[in-house]
Scaffold this motif. Structure first.
Motif, PDB file in Angstrom:
ATOM      1  N   GLY A   1       1.435  -3.126  -5.037  1.00 26.67           N
ATOM      2  CA  GLY A   1       1.011  -2.191  -4.436  1.00 26.67           C
ATOM      3  C   GLY A   1       0.079  -2.228  -3.464  1.00 26.67           C
TER       4      GLY A   1
ATOM      5  N   GLN B   1       0.432  -4.605  -0.501  1.00 29.01           N
ATOM      6  CA  GLN B   1       1.446  -3.452   0.300  1.00 29.01           C
ATOM      7  C   GLN B   1      -0.436  -3.047   1.500  1.00 29.01           C
TER       8      GLN B   1
ATOM      9  N   THR C   1       7.702   1.227   1.254  1.00 27.27           N
ATOM     10  CA  THR C   1       7.529   1.492  -0.187  1.00 27.27           C
ATOM     11  C   THR C   1       8.895   1.303  -1.282  1.00 27.27           C
TER      12      THR C   1
ATOM     13  N   GLY D   1       3.845   3.900  -4.571  1.00 32.89           N
ATOM     14  CA  GLY D   1       4.305   4.653  -3.342  1.00 32.89           C
ATOM     15  C   GLY D   1       3.856   6.003  -2.814  1.00 32.89           C
TER      16      GLY D   1
ATOM     17  N   GLU E   1      10.116  11.254   0.222  1.00 29.75           N
ATOM     18  CA  GLU E   1       8.855  10.805   1.072  1.00 29.75           C
ATOM     19  C   GLU E   1       8.758  11.234   2.555  1.00 29.75           C
TER      20      GLU E   1
END
Length: 227
Positions: free
Chosen positions: A145, A148, A169, A177, A203
């Protein structure tokens, strides 16, 4: 802002011709958050690459702010891409031998930006994603995470008009995510246009518009709430 008109993309080898996209008509307006959805192999990533000017169509036209990209030579196109778009990938694509802050600075190396200004902008971008304390770490010292988030900082450091995210994600657990989605939604609320490839219906339900791709063609878009 970005208009695709009757865009098709064919990949050819000596023996095989593959039609990846056919007759795509799509407009992405300034400030939108668009989710591209569809089964694996349907052409979503190819479409994202065309929107981001990483590839040219085999047929049809792509306009950015009303200007056809076919007018641009490769060097001009690279400059337009660097100034207009930020890219976020599923696999982060960080350089392991560079510190976090050096990774974030990378897009600015292709602009006339001084070293001090690059460092200032990189620090600001890392602060935006909550990683000010990790500037001197290396990517392998971070969680997925966090990596990212570094990738997002790198994508926004040049203050692009458009963020293009390909399964951002996909390699993260649900909690991480959700953190990435929160960052993207905040950036969009502040005015950044975002186009995101995702398989996650949850999402996609948070964004302004879903565009579904099937066998290289678009099916009827779904308008949700305003982004």
């Amino acid at each position: 802002m970005i208009r695709l008109t009757q865009v098709s993309k064919t990949y050819r080898t000596d023996k095989v011709e593959t039609l990846a996209l056919k007759d795509i008509d799509l407009v992405v307006e300034r400030g939108e958050f668009v989710a591209l959805m569809g089964p694996s192999g349907c052409g979503k990533s190819t479409l994202l690459n065309l929107i981001g000017l990483l590839d040219r169509p085999s047929q049809g036209a792509i306009d950015v702010d009303g200007i056809p990209i076919k007018r641009y030579a490769d060097r001009q196109l690279a400059k337009l891409r660097n100034q207009t778009f930020g890219f976020i990938f599923q696999s982060f694509h960080l350089i392991q031998d560079l510190r976090v802050i050096d990774n974030v600075e990378l897009p600015l190396l292709y602009r006339s930006v001084s070293g001090g200004e690059r460092r200032r902008l990189a620090r600001e971008a890392l602060a935006r994603v909550g990683l000010s304390a990790r500037m001197d770490h290396y990517p392998n010292q971070l969680s997925g995470g966090q990596q990212q988030r570094v990738a997002i900082a790198r994508a926004i450091v040049g203050q692009p008009h458009v963020l293009l995210a390909d399964e951002p994600t996909g390699n993260l657990d649900s909690r991480m995510g959700a953190e990435i989605m929160d960052i993207l939604l905040t950036l969009n609320a502040e005015g950044t246009t975002i186009v995101m490839v995702t398989h996650d219906e949850r999402e996609a339900s948070q964004v302004g518009r879903i565009v579904r791709v099937f066998d290289g063609q678009l099916v009827q878009p779904e308008h949700l709430h305003a982004a």
